[in-house]
Scaffold this active site. Structure first.
Site, mmCIF file in Angstrom:
data_model
loop_
_atom_site.group_PDB
_atom_site.id
_atom_site.type_symbol
_atom_site.label_atom_id
_atom_site.label_comp_id
_atom_site.label_asym_id
_atom_site.label_seq_id
_atom_site.Cartn_x
_atom_site.Cartn_y
_atom_site.Cartn_z
ATOM 1 N N GLU A 1064 0.854 -1.186 0.000
ATOM 2 C CA GLU A 1064 0.000 0.000 0.000
ATOM 3 C C GLU A 1064 0.891 1.238 0.000
ATOM 4 O OE1 GLU A 1064 -3.370 1.006 0.061
ATOM 5 O OE2 GLU A 1064 -3.474 -0.985 -0.828
ATOM 6 N N SER A 1082 1.060 -3.948 -11.522
ATOM 7 C CA SER A 1082 1.040 -4.507 -10.170
ATOM 8 C C SER A 1082 0.104 -3.691 -9.294
ATOM 9 C CB SER A 1082 2.452 -4.486 -9.576
ATOM 10 O OG SER A 1082 2.885 -3.148 -9.400
ATOM 11 N N HIS A 1083 -0.199 -4.228 -8.097
ATOM 12 C CA HIS A 1083 -1.140 -3.545 -7.210
ATOM 13 C C HIS A 1083 -0.662 -2.146 -6.856
ATOM 14 C CE1 HIS A 1083 -3.890 -2.781 -3.883
ATOM 15 N NE2 HIS A 1083 -2.826 -2.388 -3.206
ATOM 16 N N VAL A 1084 0.618 -2.010 -6.507
ATOM 17 C CA VAL A 1084 1.102 -0.712 -6.077
ATOM 18 C C VAL A 1084 1.072 0.294 -7.227
ATOM 19 C CG1 VAL A 1084 3.572 -1.102 -6.530
ATOM 20 C CG2 VAL A 1084 2.885 0.418 -4.683
ATOM 21 N N ARG A 1087 -2.564 1.300 -7.573
ATOM 22 C CA ARG A 1087 -2.908 2.142 -6.433
ATOM 23 C C ARG A 1087 -2.344 3.557 -6.614
ATOM 24 N NH1 ARG A 1087 -6.599 1.477 -3.981
ATOM 25 N NH2 ARG A 1087 -6.179 -0.478 -2.936
#
Length: 1479
Positions: A1064, A1082-1084, A1087
């Site tokens: 996060e 990717s998630h980051v 985000r």
């Protein structure tokens, strides 16, 4: 090029310095580099009227009298000038660009009588503090000398150079050096910017300033010009009366002047010089007049020299030049230069026979004949490498570690009570423990602990001896072993004073555990009052001693601080390390003791697995790096040391044979120990030194002191001392060379004096002893290396190929038989290596070294009586590869990428041959070979592909470094604490091991190639993943994961060294910059884009260093077409940005509607509604009805919202529910450790029967395989996966994310989407609007081999990425090739996907926060992209990428909005497993 400064200043572009990152060293010995910046000591002035002039016409030099000028060449006159003016006018000046706007100016003033030469070095416009790294050059000395007269603030750097700070003066900085030493001919320097770790060089070399010749006499300035002219004529004659260019004539004239001035400086008068020169000139003229008709022409003289001598001279020149590869044109030129050199010899009076004797030494005729036979006189001979299948080198040995609890049983009972006492004392006293030593008392022990606190020294003694003990002790004030009666103030209760001693009884030691019984005694002294304590023990009328001698506790500097907090023994073979520490007191007596103790511990270390052998390695390396005492109060014969070494290496050899998983560690241990050898080899160390002394008449002084030291206790230091003596003799007995060799290898004067048999004297040999000493010391070096230097190549080759050293008189003989079953080609390879070991062009040498290792490899993996000799040879070959690579760096300065890539393959091959688990390295090696082929074939994507291999190779090196850190560093810290090793040596222990291996050389080559590839592939220094302008304060962190739950109070730019991809982004963060390479999807990354946070990868280490150096400063980041621009800003600008953001970001917190249990435990896809499942499940149901048939959609069922809460409420799970309530209470109070406990507790849930029945029904109805049909265990796996999905509601990333947007975590509900896993060939993620540019006309996608978890999870490396215009789907453009080393594959199975009501909120990217869990564990496969059709088959690549892009466009058209799509490819068919709106 002229050496004069005037010429250099006219050609400043040739002198532009190059800025290099400081990697490991300038050059290891500070030997001056090639000079580009030199001067002559000439100065224009009035000339005297000359009585003799000359004129050079054609092939002769004629004299004319009464002229003022000397004509040089045809019609080219130069006015003569005197040297050494009386006023110190600045002679040299120049201006050079160092870096951007930074300039360098140098000025040198000519000296006057009695005044020093002044050199002023000035840097203009330099913002950072600078250091001048410099030294002086003297005649016949290759290395720098350090003048005694130095600028203020100068420091000596490693006894090799001086470092003087520049003094700031406004925007400029300067250093002024004064030289008053007439032997100094030049200065050399580099400039260091320590704040940025940069070195400013002169075209890769040192700046070189040749100083004007200092006058010794006032008469020097009166040197008649006619004498200079005569000297120039004689030089011309000596050089064969060559044709000169005008420039060469000028240089010759000035060289003649300098020769005469040097004579004057040595004390010769002008009158003597004049008499000598005019006699020679007149004689020459008379001779010329008398024999004009007989004078030989140049061509006739040339014909007098046989061609075979010219070839030999040319070969000698070629060897001195480092054996470069010459073109045909250069070969002819070299022959002519060689012929000219021989002509000059003839002109000086030598005969052809004289020349032949001089140059035909050392078998050179054979070498030349061999080169001529091969037609490679000016080309480095190369061995023919065998074609090999690299996969035959594959090792997949995974080392194992045994749990510490299994090791306790092997600990001898003698230590149990003693170690318990020591641990208790350390915990309660809080004193700094300097040393712990264990002595054996039969089958019992005595532990002595030395500690210090508040100016007091405490000696604690504890023993588990059964009978009462009395300490008979004294103190030493002046020297070790001295007995002085202790003063009454230090006597413990019950002590009795005796003559020169005291006696004190032991008392029973108190312990919380009654099973530990011991007796103890403590003595407290003022620190510094005594240097040690001798003692013996008495029990029942018997005296107990240390092997017949007094015990002795040394209070002196031998004990170093052991930091109590550094190392707790976790992740180590603790009991083994404790035992090593307890035995150190015995081990430090001599190498014999240490090696025998180590041999005794090998079995215990092997039983402890990887960590046990790591402990032995740490201990042996502490010894090898002189962190431990080598010899203390003990006389031991060299043959006893070599016998102990032999015993230890025999045991290590046996472990190597039977445990392939530990071979890498064992190689490192053996490299620290040395070969050893039973009997004869060790004894010859004693015998041969006596022969050397007798044969060369050097029985006293330093040689006698060394002889006594060798007889008492030989050590690896003796190899260095022998080399220092050889260097001293070779330097014509220059004693400074002796000390430089010693100091360079860590031996100081203090160390020489610290030996039990100290060496006080310096060598002082006579010149008539030189030849004999060089011969005998060279032979002696082989004997020393045979015992002490396991990694010495020449010694290792001798041990394998065999040699004989005959005895002389009393001296024993040695015969080492050759190993019989070596490969037939092996001797030839070793001979080739030794012939080329010093080549400047190292490519052929590297190929020979690696071919030898390849030939040797099969013998290392089978039982062999001489295995350790083969191992030491392989270790030596490995080490030589590393040093050759480092020597070859200079040759790569102007090399193209193909050459650098080839060197990279050679270093990787060397690593492959030394690694236990080398699969990833092998595939990197294959990738580099593929990249070289692509480069040769001019493939347009070669640089992009090579960059991916470079990134993967870096990841492989990083994994290797992390493995070493995990295995070695805890043992280094724990054992270092116990043994009192210097904390700096402990802290860099693993780092130094890595630096000493080929991995460091490989990393350096990658750093050299990286910017070339980025430029060729147009990659720039940045990859901007989230292009957002940001203003914030710089904060540097190691891991983004470490701060993901932090909240920054002011806008923060995080510079994070490591970003995995699943973290996060902390509150208050406006930008994340990293050298790491998370996937764009990717998630980051997602985000960051959704949160409007700038996110970018920086590939330029200089830029990253700059950003890190600006920690705490306020910077502006602005994305641009070239990457990311950054600049420092004022606080007022931040206020403007903050106020505008406040207006934009006034978003209210999101709310969730808590879902209820619908009465069903499982539902089919037809029942997927908003109340029952999340968007993930609903979208799959929608797609299944709408997409064309060429897009596959997996069949699905779901466990709806509310089932988790229903299961938790069942009576069978009451205890789990109560435990969860308690943990949630802790979580509400801020105890985030409860998150992990909650997840673990959820795994204790039991499944209600109805849930099992309904899920089985729905899955079978949908024709999905039911796990329970394969047995109860398979259903258990499925149930565990379901619980893990539910538990992921409480993973750290998801929890902190919902807290950040102020969502009530209790209202978050989790459905579970159940799908059959497609065992994919490839997996992909599509964003139908390019997330980096925001271009809605362009699709962006990433592809990985195997399952998609490596793409969406935190697996290091990059995926293949491409873009595709929606208007031209059939023309995908690859942006980057894959660098991920791992692919995931799985059997036919079921996956349970998270599907929460918190993943589809408007304005919030909740996707990816929660876990999807397969029922079966994925298999990790190391990927080989050189066999992957997606990489190597252009048509297949284009077809597959186009199909993926086409599927993305179809789905975007269905929804009418940008989509974030996940899918897989199986046998060419596209499957979509989920889609969601692109955030």
């Amino acid at each position: 090029m002229s050496n004069s400064v005037s010429q250099n200043l006219l050609q400043q572009s040739l002198l532009r310095p190059i800025v290099f990152e400081h990697q490991s060293k300038l050059n290891s010995s500070s030997i001056p580099a090639n000079t580009l910046y030199q001067s002559t000591a000439s100065k224009a002035a009035k000339t005297q009227k000359s009585q003799l002039s000359s004129k050079f016409m054609g092939k002769c030099w004629s004299f004319r009298r009464g002229e003022h000028t000397m004509e040089l060449g045809r019609g080219d006159a130069v006015t003569t000038c005197s040297v050494l003016p009386s006023d110190p006018v600045s002679q040299l000046s120049g201006k050079f660009n160092l870096d951007r706007h930074i300039e360098l100016k140098v000025a040198v003033s000519a000296p006057v009588s009695g005044a020093p030469t002044q050199v002023e070095i000035e840097v203009t416009n330099g913002a950072n503090p600078l250091i001048l790294h410099w030294g002086a050059i003297c005649e016949k000395k290759e290395k720098w000398v350090l003048p005694a007269r130095r600028p203020q603030g100068t420091k000596v750097y490693k006894d090799r150079a001086l470092r003087s700070p520049f003094v700031k003066s406004g925007a400029n900085a300067f250093v002024k050096i004064e030289i008053d030493d007439s032997t100094i001919q030049a200065l050399e320097f580099l400039i260091v910017d320590e704040t940025q770790n940069k070195w400013f060089k002169n075209n890769g070399a040192n700046f070189h300033i040749k100083l004007p010749l200092r006058e010794k006499l006032e008469a020097n300035a009166l040197l008649p010009e006619e004498l200079v002219q005569i000297q120039a004529y004689l030089r011309w004659e000596r050089k064969g009366k060559r044709m000169y260019t005008p420039q060469q004539e000028k240089e010759e004239y000035e060289a003649a002047r300098l020769e005469l001035l040097e004579e004057i400086a040595k004390g010769t008068s002008i009158e003597k010089i004049q008499t000598r020169l005019t006699r020679k000139a007149d004689a020459g003229k008379t001779k010329a007049d008398a024999s004009k008709s007989k004078e030989l022409s140049i061509s006739e003289i040339k014909n007098m020299i046989p061609d075979d001598l010219v070839q030999i001279q040319a070969y000698i020149r070629w060897e001195k030049a480092g054996k470069p590869n010459y073109s045909s044109e250069l070969q002819l030129r070299e022959f002519e230069e060689a012929r000219k050199e021989l002509l000059a010899e003839l002109q000086r009076g030598s005969t052809i026979d004289d020349i032949k004797k001089k140059i035909t030494k050392g078998g050179i005729e054979t070498k030349v004949a061999k080169q001529l036979e091969n037609k490679k006189l000016f080309r480095t001979e190369r061995i023919q490498r065998k074609k090999m299948e690299v996969m035959q080198l594959l090792n997949k040995h995974q080392p194992k570690s045994v749990e510490e609890k299994t090791l306790v049983g092997v600990e001898p009972s003698v230590q149990t009570a003693l170690e318990h006492f020591a641990k208790t004392k350390e915990e309660h006293d809080g004193n700094v423990v300097h040393s712990k030593k264990l002595y054996k008392l039969g089958d019992k022990g005595l532990l002595v602990i030395l500690s210090k606190s508040a100016g007091k020294v405490m000696v604690s003694l504890v023993s588990d001896f059964n009978e009462p003990l009395t300490l008979h002790w004294g103190l030493s004030r002046e020297n070790a072993g001295q007995w002085v009666e202790p003063p009454p103030s230090v006597l413990p209760p019950g002590s009795v004073s005796q003559n020169s001693a005291s006696e004190t009884p032991f008392s029973n030691a108190s312990s919380r555990d009654p099973s530990y019984k011991a007796q103890c005694l403590e003595i407290e002294l003022e620190e510094g009052s005594f240097i040690g304590m001798p003692f013996v023990l008495r029990s029942g009328g018997k005296w107990l001693k240390d092997k017949g001698s007094d015990f002795y506790v040394d209070f002196g500097s031998g004990f170093r601080h052991a930091q109590k907090t550094a190392g707790d023994g976790k992740c180590t073979a603790k009991s083994l390390l404790d035992k090593i520490a307890a035995m150190e007191g015995e081990a430090e007596k001599s190498f014999m003791h240490r090696f025998n103790i180590a041999a005794d511990l090998v079995d215990q270390a092997k039983s402890a697995g990887e960590l046990g052998l790591a402990g032995i390695l740490v201990w042996m390396r502490f010894m090898a790096t002189r962190q431990l005492i080598w010899n203390k109060n003990y006389n031991v014969k060299p043959r006893e040391i070599s016998k102990a070494q032999d015993r230890l290496t025999d045991m290590l050899q046996n472990v190597f044979t039977n445990h392939p998983e530990y071979r890498e560690l064992l190689r490192m241990i053996m490299s620290t120990v040395g070969r050893g050898g039973e009997g004869d080899v060790g004894q010859r160390i004693r015998d041969e030194i006596l022969v050397i002394q007798r044969n060369n008449d050097c029985k006293g002084g330093m040689m006698e002191e060394w002889h006594q030291k060798l007889h008492n206790n030989t050590s690896p230091d003796d190899v260095v001392i022998c080399q220092a003596l050889i260097d001293y003799i070779n330097s014509d007995l220059d004693i400074s060379v002796y000390w430089k060799t010693l100091n360079k290898n860590g031996i100081t004067k203090e160390r020489l004096l610290s030996y039990d048999r100290a060496i006080h004297s310096e060598p002082n040999f006579r010149r008539d002893q030189k030849d004999g000493l060089l011969r005998d010391l060279g032979s002696y070096m082989r004997t020393l290396k045979a015992v002490h230097s396991g990694a010495d190549l020449e010694s290792a080759i001798s041990n394998c190929m065999g040699y004989v050293s005959k005895g002389q008189g009393f001296m024993v003989g040695v015969q080492i038989n050759p190993i019989s079953d070596l490969p037939s080609r092996f001797p030839e390879l070793l001979q080739f290596i030794m012939e080329h070991i010093e080549d400047k062009n190292v490519e052929a040498l590297l190929e020979g070294l690696l071919e030898a290792r390849q030939e040797l490899r099969p013998l290392l993996f089978k039982s062999h009586a001489r295995l350790k000799d083969l191992l030491f040879l392989d270790i030596a070959l490995d080490s030589t590869v590393r040093t050759a690579i480092e020597r070859g760096y200079e040759g790569l300065n102007n090399a193209g990428p193909e050459k650098i890539m080839y060197f990279i393959t050679l270093v990787i091959e060397n690593l492959v041959l030394s690694s236990d688990d080398n699969e990833d390295l092998i595939y990197c090696w294959k990738g580099w070979n593929h990249a070289i082929d692509a480069c040769k074939s001019r493939n347009g994507h070669w640089a992009l592909y090579a960059k991916s291999i470079l990134d993967r190779t870096r990841l492989s090196l990083s994994n290797k470094a992390e493995c070493y850190q995990r295995v070695l560093q805890p043992s280094a810290e724990y054992l270092g604490r116990l043994l009192g090793v210097d904390h700096v040596a402990v802290s860099i222990f693993t780092e130094e091991i890595i630096r000493g291996g080929s991995a460091a050389s490989l990393s350096s080559l990658l750093n050299r190639l990286d910017p070339v590839l980025r430029k060729t592939a147009n990659l720039g220094s940045w990859q901007v993943i989230s292009p957002v302008e940001a203003v914030g304060y710089v904060s540097v962190v190691n891991e983004l994961l470490d701060v993901q739950d932090k909240s920054y109070e002011r806008p923060t730019i995080l510079v994070a060294k490591n970003v995995k991809g699943e973290e996060e982004i902390p509150d208050g963060t406006v930008a994340v910059l990293t050298p790491d390479m998370p996937d764009v999807l990717s998630h980051v990354s997602v985000r960051a884009r959704n949160s409007k946070v700038c996110f970018a990868t920086c590939f330029d280490s200089n830029t990253l260093d700059y950003l890190q150096a600006n920690e705490g400063k306020l910077l502006r980041l602005k994305p641009s077409s070239s990457g990311l621009l950054y600049s420092e800003v004022k606080e007022s600008e931040l206020e403007n940005v903050s106020s505008s953001h406040a207006k934009e970001d006034g978003v209210s917190s999101l709310t969730l509607v808590k879902k209820q249990f619908c009465g069903k435990y499982a539902i089919s896809s037809d029942e997927f509604t908003n109340d029952l499942v999340g968007a993930k499940s609903r979208n799959i149901s929608y797609l299944k009805r709408k997409v064309p048939s060429w897009i596959g959609i997996p069949t699905s069922v779901a466990i709806p919202f509310g089932v988790f809460e229903k299961v938790l409420s069942e009576s069978i799970n009451q205890a789990v529910a109560e435990k969860l309530q308690s943990l949630k209470g802790r979580l509400r109070e801020g105890d985030f450790s409860a998150l992990k406990a909650i997840r673990a507790t959820i795994l204790e849930l039991q499944a209600p029967k109805k849930l099992v029945q309904e899920l089985m029904y729905e899955m079978k109805k949908s024709q999905m395989p039911w796990p329970g049909d394969e047995g109860e265990q398979r259903w258990g796996q499925a149930w565990m996966a379901i619980k893990k999905v539910w538990g992921s509601k409480w993973n750290e990333r998801a929890y902190f994310s919902t807290r950040k947007i102020k969502v009530d975590h209790e209202y978050l509900c989790m459905a579970v989407l159940v799908q059959e896993i497609i065992n994919a060939d490839y997996a992909f993620v599509i964003h139908t609007t390019n997330p980096s540019s925001g271009d809605s006309s362009e699709i962006y996608a990433e592809v990985v081999k195997g399952l998609g978890e490596t793409l969406v999870g935190a697996y290091p490396g990059r995926a293949l990425s491409f873009v595709c215009k929606k208007s031209d789907i059939n023309s995908p453009q690859v942006l980057g090739y894959p660098s991920k080393s791992i692919g995931l594959f799985i059997r036919r199975s079921i996956i349970f996907r998270s599907d929460s009501n918190g993943e589809d909120l408007e304005g919030y990217a909740g996707a990816g926060l929660y876990d999807s869990v397969p029922m079966d564990k994925e298999e990790k496969v190391v990927l080989d992209y050189t066999t992957d059709k997606l990489i190597i088959d252009g048509n297949f690549q284009k077809s597959m990428l186009s199909s993926i892009a086409r599927a993305g466009k179809v789905i975007e058209d269905l929804y009418g909005s940008p989509q974030d799509i996940e899918g897989v490819v199986k046998e060419g068919k596209i499957y979509v497993v989920q889609t969601r709106p692109q955030m």
